[in-house]
Each structure stands twice: as C-alpha cells, then as structure tokens.
Design an enzyme around this catalytic site. Structure first.
Site, mmCIF file in Angstrom:
data_model
loop_
_atom_site.group_PDB
_atom_site.id
_atom_site.type_symbol
_atom_site.label_atom_id
_atom_site.label_comp_id
_atom_site.label_asym_id
_atom_site.label_seq_id
_atom_site.Cartn_x
_atom_site.Cartn_y
_atom_site.Cartn_z
ATOM 1 N N LYS A 32 55.433 16.803 -12.636
ATOM 2 C CA LYS A 32 54.690 18.010 -13.042
ATOM 3 C C LYS A 32 55.478 18.686 -14.168
ATOM 4 C CE LYS A 32 52.424 20.621 -10.088
ATOM 5 N NZ LYS A 32 50.978 20.456 -10.311
HETATM 6 N N1 PMP Z 1 47.007 15.854 -10.460
HETATM 7 C C1 PMP Z 1 47.536 16.837 -11.222
HETATM 8 C C2 PMP Z 1 47.649 16.644 -12.684
HETATM 9 C C3 PMP Z 1 47.961 18.026 -10.605
HETATM 10 O O1 PMP Z 1 48.485 19.022 -11.344
HETATM 11 C C4 PMP Z 1 47.817 18.182 -9.202
HETATM 12 C C5 PMP Z 1 48.214 19.471 -8.543
HETATM 13 N N2 PMP Z 1 49.574 19.479 -8.201
HETATM 14 C C6 PMP Z 1 47.289 17.106 -8.460
HETATM 15 C C7 PMP Z 1 46.888 15.960 -9.130
HETATM 16 C C8 PMP Z 1 47.213 17.181 -6.963
HETATM 17 O O2 PMP Z 1 48.495 17.103 -6.401
HETATM 18 P P1 PMP Z 1 48.867 17.838 -5.044
HETATM 19 O O3 PMP Z 1 47.929 17.348 -4.012
HETATM 20 O O4 PMP Z 1 50.265 17.433 -4.768
HETATM 21 O O5 PMP Z 1 48.726 19.294 -5.269
#
Ligand code: PMP
Length: 308
Positions: free
Chosen positions: A157
């Site tokens: 991220k």
């Molecule tokens: N893809 C992206 C690009 C994201 O920013 C997120 C949010 N964190 C997700 C998928 C989903 O990930 P998570 O379930 O860990 O929040």
C-alpha cells in the site's frame, strides 16, 4: 469529515493539531510512503469495540515498509498496542477507521529510497459506509490499467501508487458509476479501485491470484476462509476474463472499507439477475457478524479495545 482529536506521532500520542510535517517532506513530494487501512467495529450487545485482524494488517503494513526500504523498529504487536491506546484516548465507542502511515521525515530534494528516515504516524476517525450502493453497485470497466508490479509494487500500500486508484475511482464516479473494475496490463480483471473482487460461477467462488497485480487483501483472505470453512464452498484463484462478467451468477468486491459490496451491474448490463446473489448475501451477513466479534471460532481476529 470530522478530524481526529489525537494522533500517534514522533513516538507518542499528541493532539492532532501537533501532528504535522513540513512542505518539503520527502513523502509529501515523492509519494514514498506506505499506509494501512484497519477498521474497528462496535458490538452494542457487549458494549465493546473490536479491531479486526490488526496483527495481519500490521504485518502487511511493515511489509509495505520493507518494499520502501524503510528501517522501522516496530513489531506488529507494538503497532496493535499503540492503536488500542490511541482509540481509547480518542474515546471512540462506534465503528471507526484506523489509518497507520509510514512516511519519510526527511526534508530534502532528491528522489530515492535509501538513507531516508522513516517514521510511523497513526490516526483514527469514526467511519461507517464506503460505497453508497453497497447492496448493488453499478461498475464500469476502467480505461485505466492497474499498476504493474515491475513498475510499482502492487502488493504494497504505497502512497504514490494510489494515483492509479484515484484515476480509476474518479473516472468511474464522474461518469455516473459507483466503482470501476481495473484490468491488468494483459487485460484480465485485477481488482476495484481499493477492493479485491470475487465472481461466482456454478457455485464456485473465483478470485484473481496475487500475481495479477492485486493488493493481497485481508478481507479477501477472510472471505476465502469463511466460504471454505463455513459454507463448504470451493474457492479457486485464477484469472478472470472480462466477458465472464456477462455470464457469471454473482460478483462482489471486498475490502476493509468496502466490506462485502455486491456488484449487480456492469456497464449498464445486469450481472446474474441484477440483484445481490445468495452467496454474496450469506458472505456479507456472516462477515458483518464476524467483524463485530459474534463468531466464537474466529475470536482471535477480534481485538477488544476496552478491557472489562
Ligand atoms: N486493493 C486495493 C488497491 C486496496 O487499497 C485495498 C484496501 N486496502 C484492497 C484491495 C482491499 O484490501 P483489504 O481487504 O486488506 O482492505
């Protein structure tokens, strides 16, 4: 959006107004930061707030830091404890969102990752719904492509990488859609702007593998576990073609912010019968119980904020 009252900054919890960086800050200028998005859910019967899977979120957060060559002296457990303390200081007794951020404190000119001084800040705010039509979202296929891991790490991220998500989201919303699905460079469905995707075909749950430039979502992992363990569903990771959207039975998106969001239309065409499907509904309801600490078998994923 209301501002937080406090933030974890420079190693301690301070009033939010004191958590500041200068305009020359390296991460502000070059996008060399990494973040996490964690949620805590209020259980009104128990009058308790539960942070969902904080250790897993902080593991991925620190991995994002490694992708940036950040040298950080924290364990996932340290960050969980700081977060619990911060929520208690903030005094939140409602659903909330927690945003940990790794940033380089350096005030210098020069694009690089080495010899920088990474720090961590965390803040938390009340939070409810992310996608307005989460019971039946209308999506488009974005004309933007998902970032490729050989250009920017897709599994991290990384703050700067989110310009890609921002293009995907804004182009979709300004064209009247709730969200967009974004294709990988070779044209397969990768994910949404900030959520992973699942398709149901003939009772089988299908989701793209981590090598499709997806973020390795924690909600994705959670849903895969629930589908297998609670509903005995077959879950497979494979590429998804764009035209499968037109013939699949159900489609949904998962994410910490989006939770389980049903997708019922793509580019003005119904998906399945155009309403939330039964598997999506069951997973969505179970996920809501899970995050509020109502499923005994998964209680290790629910971190209570307030000690009895
Ligand atoms: N893809 C992206 C690009 C994201 O920013 C997120 C949010 N964190 C997700 C998928 C989903 O990930 P998570 O379930 O860990 O929040």
């Amino acid at each position: 959006m209301t501002l937080p009252k406090y933030a974890y900054f420079e190693g301690k919890i301070v009033p939010y107004s004191e958590a500041k960086v200068g305009v020359m800050n390296h991460t502000l200028n070059y996008g060399t930061g990494a973040f996490a998005g964690v949620r805590a859910y209020w259980n009104s019967d128990r009058e308790q707030l539960y942070v969902f899977r904080p250790i897993d979120h902080f593991k991925r957060f620190l991995q994002s830091g490694r992708l940036l060559q950040a040298k950080l002296d924290y364990t996932p457990e340290d960050l969980r404890d700081i977060t619990l303390e911060l929520i208690r200081t903030e005094g939140l007794h409602e659903d909330c969102y927690i945003r940990p951020l790794i940033y380089n404190a350096d005030e210098i000119i020069g694009v690089k990752l080495h010899d920088l001084h990474a720090k961590i800040t965390i803040f938390t705010i009340p939070f409810t719904r992310y996608i307005e039509h989460d019971e039946g979202a209308h999506v488009t296929i974005s004309s933007w492509r998902r970032i490729d891991d050989n250009a920017i790490p897709a599994r991290g991220k990384i703050t700067g990488a989110y310009i890609n998500s921002a293009y995907v989201k804004t182009t979709a919303v300004l064209s009247g859609f709730d969200e967009a699905l974004v294709l990988s460079n070779d044209g397969h469905i990768s994910e949404g702007s900030a959520m992973n995707v699942f398709m149901v075909r003939d009772g089988i749950l299908i989701t793209p593998p981590p090598t499709e430039n997806i973020l390795e979502g924690i909600t994705r992992r959670t849903i895969m576990a629930l589908a297998r363990e609670e509903f005995g569903l077959e879950v497979i990771e494979r590429r998804i073609d764009r035209t499968e959207l037109y013939i699949c039975d159900e489609f949904f998106m998962t994410g910490t912010a989006a939770a389980v969001t049903a997708v019922t239309r793509v580019d003005h065409q119904d998906i399945g019968d155009g309403a939330m499907g039964p598997i999506t509904k069951r997973l969505r309801d179970l996920y809501d119980d899970l995050v509020r600490g109502k499923l005994e078998a998964y209680k290790d994923w629910n971190e209570p904020v307030y000690v009895a």
